[in-house]
Design a protein around this motif. Structure first.
Motif, mmCIF file in Angstrom:
data_model
loop_
_atom_site.group_PDB
_atom_site.id
_atom_site.type_symbol
_atom_site.label_atom_id
_atom_site.label_comp_id
_atom_site.label_asym_id
_atom_site.label_seq_id
_atom_site.Cartn_x
_atom_site.Cartn_y
_atom_site.Cartn_z
ATOM 1 N N TYR A 22 0.825 -1.219 0.000
ATOM 2 C CA TYR A 22 0.000 0.000 0.000
ATOM 3 C C TYR A 22 0.858 1.269 0.000
ATOM 4 O O TYR A 22 0.488 2.265 -0.610
ATOM 5 N N GLY A 70 -6.302 9.993 0.894
ATOM 6 C CA GLY A 70 -5.073 9.979 0.097
ATOM 7 C C GLY A 70 -4.358 11.310 0.017
ATOM 8 O O GLY A 70 -3.986 11.910 1.033
ATOM 9 N N VAL A 75 -10.455 16.030 -2.987
ATOM 10 C CA VAL A 75 -11.224 16.344 -1.780
ATOM 11 C C VAL A 75 -11.157 17.855 -1.521
ATOM 12 O O VAL A 75 -10.049 18.404 -1.445
ATOM 13 N N ASN A 149 -13.350 8.240 -4.246
ATOM 14 C CA ASN A 149 -12.580 7.506 -5.263
ATOM 15 C C ASN A 149 -11.807 6.339 -4.643
ATOM 16 O O ASN A 149 -10.630 6.111 -4.956
ATOM 17 N N LEU A 154 -10.291 -0.738 -3.452
ATOM 18 C CA LEU A 154 -10.256 -1.654 -2.308
ATOM 19 C C LEU A 154 -9.870 -3.090 -2.683
ATOM 20 O O LEU A 154 -9.088 -3.721 -1.966
HETATM 21 C C1 LIG Z 1 -7.535 6.766 -6.165
HETATM 22 S S1 LIG Z 1 -6.960 7.115 -4.559
HETATM 23 C C2 LIG Z 1 -8.161 8.259 -3.991
HETATM 24 C C3 LIG Z 1 -7.686 9.618 -4.170
HETATM 25 C C4 LIG Z 1 -7.815 10.494 -2.961
HETATM 26 N N1 LIG Z 1 -9.198 10.665 -2.601
HETATM 27 C C5 LIG Z 1 -7.139 11.807 -3.273
HETATM 28 O O1 LIG Z 1 -7.809 12.852 -3.298
HETATM 29 O O2 LIG Z 1 -5.935 11.796 -3.500
HETATM 30 C C6 LIG Z 1 -7.398 5.720 -3.592
HETATM 31 C C7 LIG Z 1 -6.988 5.858 -2.155
HETATM 32 O O3 LIG Z 1 -7.489 4.711 -1.500
HETATM 33 C C8 LIG Z 1 -6.539 4.302 -0.558
HETATM 34 N N2 LIG Z 1 -6.776 2.881 -0.269
HETATM 35 C C9 LIG Z 1 -6.663 1.834 -1.118
HETATM 36 N N3 LIG Z 1 -6.928 0.685 -0.452
HETATM 37 C C10 LIG Z 1 -7.207 1.029 0.823
HETATM 38 C C11 LIG Z 1 -7.544 0.290 1.969
HETATM 39 N N4 LIG Z 1 -7.630 -1.045 1.964
HETATM 40 N N5 LIG Z 1 -7.773 0.955 3.127
HETATM 41 C C12 LIG Z 1 -7.669 2.309 3.172
HETATM 42 N N6 LIG Z 1 -7.357 3.070 2.109
HETATM 43 C C13 LIG Z 1 -7.109 2.434 0.945
HETATM 44 C C14 LIG Z 1 -5.220 4.570 -1.216
HETATM 45 O O4 LIG Z 1 -4.170 4.648 -0.237
HETATM 46 C C15 LIG Z 1 -5.487 5.877 -1.931
HETATM 47 O O5 LIG Z 1 -5.155 6.984 -1.138
#
Ligand SMILES: C[S@@+](CC[C@H](N)C(=O)[O-])C[C@H]1O[C@@H](n2cnc3c(N)ncnc32)[C@H](O)[C@@H]1O
Length: 263
Positions: A22, A70, A75, A149, A154
């Protein structure tokens, strides 16, 4: 390269996030977001607009929770801090840039958590997927929960780990990738649906790989067949413009935005 290495070393992240990839993904996302900033700008603006519209519909504004905060690129942080007494940002990894952006904001809290429910299973600390929203989402003071997003992200790491290995994780075997991915998507939506707070949901739905003539070369359902219903906002995100993954190919994602999502 050097900057990514510095970020990898300097970003605080629990061992599971490091081990399962991650932290690497978070750093890679920052680099891609920078390279593709022009192509991503309309998508980021459209996402923020949906979230602003959700904020505007709320009468009471005590606590807002952002899931998948993220980089805070999609946001509207200032709109959230102006409107709410308390802002809780939840992600598996909080990048250094986000930590810097909120350092002086007393009403903002960073919560590091797994929102897929799969990390404990994949690290041998659970026998199956676990419920995964942090308790703050269900607190009486929480008025708005934003899934930013996140939904399509996930299943990515958990499915890759399951399918790429030679072993089972609890009841899931390497052949169960699609069912495992679907269960993770369904669980996030079911967890959101149980909350009494308003839910703002922004997510990409599918990915199309196109050539320069506009022909579709491949298409993937990012939500494993789970349908969300009609959204109030929809747009196309050019995730990888020509040259990012290959000279003659680009990736387009269809995105849906719900200011007040209910199943
Ligand atoms: C496409 S990004 C979203 C972008 C974010 N909203 C931004 O403005 O930068 C997806 C986000 O989901 C988080 N993410 C992915 N899998 C996750 C998990 N199992 N638990 C928590 N966060 C997760 C990633 O670390 C990433 O920051």
């Amino acid at each position: 390269m050097i900057r990514d290495l510095f970020r990898y070393i300097a970003t605080p992240a629990p061992p599971a996030q490091r081990r399962l990839g991650y932290l690497r993904d978070s750093i890679w996302l920052q680099s891609r977001a920078h390279r593709c900033r022009a192509a991503w700008a309309p998508h980021l603006a459209a996402s923020r607009d949906v979230m602003r519209a959700a904020i505007a519909t709320r009468g009471r504004r005590d606590t807002v929770v952002v899931l998948g905060s993220g980089l805070l690129a999609d946001v509207p942080l200032a709109a959230l801090t102006d409107a709410f007494r308390r802002v809780v940002l939840v992600d598996a990894v909080h990048p250094l840039a986000t930590r810097r952006a909120v350092r002086a904001l007393a009403q903002v809290e960073l919560l590091t958590a797994d929102l897929s429910g799969a990390m404990a299973l994949l690290t041998g600390h659970a026998s199956d997927l676990k419920p995964c929203l942090p308790p703050v989402c269900a607190e009486p003071g929480t008025d708005l929960v934003i899934s930013a997003n996140l939904l399509s992200q996930l299943p990515i790491r958990p499915v890759a780990r399951l399918e790429g290995g030679r072993r089972a994780y609890g009841p899931w075997t390497p052949q169960d990738g699609d069912a495992f991915g679907r269960r993770i998507v369904e669980a996030h939506l079911a967890d959101l649906a149980r909350l009494s707070a308003q839910i703002c949901l922004v997510t990409d739905l599918d990915e199309t790989e196109e050539d320069r003539a506009g022909h579709v070369v491949e298409r993937h359902d990012l939500l494993y067949g789970v349908a969300l219903g009609a959204s109030d906002h929809a747009w196309t995100w050019e995730l990888a413009p020509f040259g990012e993954i290959a000279r003659g190919r680009r990736l387009l994602h269809q995105v849906a935005g719900f200011t007040d999502w209910r199943p």
